[in-house]
Structures are given as C-alpha cells and as structure tokens.
Design a protein around this motif. Structure first.
Motif, short mmCIF file in Angstrom:
data_model
loop_
_atom_site.label_atom_id
_atom_site.label_comp_id
_atom_site.label_asym_id
_atom_site.label_seq_id
_atom_site.Cartn_x
_atom_site.Cartn_y
_atom_site.Cartn_z
N VAL A 22 0.91 -1.08 0.40
CA VAL A 22 0.18 -0.34 0.06
C VAL A 22 0.99 0.94 0.45
O VAL A 22 0.68 2.31 -1.00
CB VAL A 22 -0.94 0.02 1.14
N ALA A 26 0.29 4.32 -2.82
CA ALA A 26 0.20 5.56 -2.58
C ALA A 26 1.14 6.45 -2.92
O ALA A 26 0.66 7.41 -3.63
CB ALA A 26 0.15 5.79 -1.14
N PHE A 36 -5.43 4.81 1.05
CA PHE A 36 -4.68 4.17 1.76
C PHE A 36 -4.42 3.99 3.31
O PHE A 36 -4.14 3.25 4.11
CB PHE A 36 -3.30 4.03 1.12
N CYS A 104 -3.03 -6.97 -0.27
CA CYS A 104 -3.99 -5.70 0.01
C CYS A 104 -5.36 -5.86 -0.88
O CYS A 104 -5.86 -4.82 -0.58
CB CYS A 104 -3.54 -4.61 -0.38
#
Length: 270
Positions: A22, A26, A36, A104
């Motif tokens: 993540v 981002a 996130f 994720c």
C-alpha cells in the motif's frame, strides 16, 4: 519495527507485506493516499484494518460503523480460529486468482472476501447465542455485498469466493478447507423441512459459476462441479459433474481442483 502477532509474539510478515504494498501504491497514485492511510497505514494490525474496512461498508442509520467496528474487532481479537481462517482466505486469492497479484487487493476491494469475513464474525456471534446481532450482520452483508450466508453455516479456511454476486449458503451447510466458488452458487435446501438439509462440501472442491447444489448431500473431496449445474445427488470424491441434473463426466487431474481453478470439462480431465 514489525508488527507482532498477539498469539506468537513473532513478526507478522503478511501484515508488513500489505503495508509495503500500500505504501508503494500510494506513491504511484497520490490521489488515493488518504484512502490507503485510513484503510491500512493508520492501523496496527491486519485485524484492525479489516474491521475498519468492513465497518465502513456495513454501518447504517440503525447501527453505526463504530459499533460494528467494535463487534468485528472483538471477534477477530478473541477468536484465534477466525483470525487464522481469514489469513488463509487472503492467501487463497493471491494463489488462485490471476487478477489478484497483491495481498492488499482482497482486503481493500473484493466483496467475496469481505462477505466471507463478515460471516466468520456472524458465526462467532451465533455460537455464543448472540443471534440477533448475527442475523443483523447477515442481512447487512446481503444488502451491501449481494452475498447471503446464514450465520450458522460452517466454513473452513482457505476459501476463495470469486466475484461472489448472488452467492447463497444455507443454515446447515458445511464447507471444508480450500474450497473455491464463483458467483451465483447456491448451497440450498429442497423444501420447507427443518433440520440438517443443506450440502456438505469437502476439501479442495471447485464449484463453478451458477451451480446449484441442493439438499443434505455431499460433494466429495477434490470434486469439480461445472458451471450452471444442478446437483441433487451426492458427488463422489475426485469426480467432475456437470449438467441439469448433474452427472459424472470425468475425473480432475488435480487432487484439489480449487487450487488450479481449471473450469474446463474436456481437456483438463484425467
């Protein structure tokens, strides 16, 4: 410093992998950085992040997302089996779904994974006689995700529910470990009789899209059920069935078709 799992005191490698995924996403997509952060990076554990993500979707005017978050986190914190099975589910998506290449992704986006984890909490509540709340969560999950799983249904770990829309699992169903199902699958009864009336799905089974399996019957270990099939009789282990009504047409090459996700009837049979 790596997060620690409460039961072992060892680094939580899966959680750290998700955080790194993540963080990288981002950086590549700054417009989603706040999403996130709120969903993953602001939390201290995988369980906290999952409880937050689910609560954001399930909260409504009757029960706030904060109240639902507390219930979800209570179950995930107290029940080792719920935590273990959730993590095995997460890994199953990465292992079996070619469209899923990050841990994720199910956590953030896949409603099949979300609905299954809500069921795990509802089942925990059901077994503790908190049945009104269990049914409330079932209803909300059905509304939000289009997936209807009775809280009493027993579901093992390492489950992948791909796409998931229209999935129905009845009260006395049993789904063992490492099963894969696609959208519009029904594990249902055959009438209004009470008692044990739903299917028993053994380890490693693959159930393709739209299959209907009805009654207190068994789908044996390592079997494969073809898309759109209507299954009214027990299926022997390590066989492929297809049709309306379903008939045996072959034997999968794999010991656990659920892991390979090969839905072909011809060419992939031994």
């Amino acid at each position: 410093m790596a997060s620690l799992t409460a039961e072992q005191g060892t680094p939580d490698v899966l959680w750290e992998s998700i955080r790194q995924e993540v963080t990288d996403m981002a950086a590549r997509e700054p417009v989603l950085a706040s999403f996130f952060y709120a969903s993953i990076l602001s939390h201290h554990s995988l369980e906290e992040a999952l409880a937050y993500t689910l609560a954001q979707q399930l909260g409504n005017g009757v029960l706030s997302d904060l109240s639902i978050h507390q219930v979800l986190l209570e179950a995930m914190t107290e029940d080792t089996e719920t935590r273990d099975r959730m993590r095995r589910d997460l890994s199953a998506y990465v292992e079996r779904d070619p469209a899923c290449n990050h841990y994720c992704m199910p956590l953030l986006y896949f409603k099949g994974f979300h609905a299954l984890q809500v069921h795990r909490v509802a089942n925990w509540l059901w077994r503790r006689q908190r049945r009104s709340l269990a049914l409330f969560l079932q209803n909300r999950a059905s509304e939000v995700f289009g997936v209807d799983i009775h809280p009493a249904a027993e579901i093992g770990g390492g489950i992948m529910i791909d796409h998931a829309t229209g999935l129905v699992i009845g009260e006395t169903s049993v789904v063992e470990d490492n099963v894969s199902m696609l959208h519009s699958v029904t594990l249902g009864g055959t009438g209004a009789l009470a008692g044990d009336r739903h299917p028993k799905i053994r380890c490693g089974v693959l159930i393709a899209a739209g299959a209907k399996i009805l009654g207190n019957i068994e789908v044996g270990q390592g079997a494969k059920v073809g898309a759109g099939s209507l299954v009214l009789e027990s299926v022997p282990a390590h066989t492929t069935v297809v049709g309306v009504p379903a008939k045996v047409v072959g034997h999968p090459r794999e010991a656990e078709p659920s892991r390979e996700m090969d839905q072909r009837i011809n060419g992939g049979e031994g």
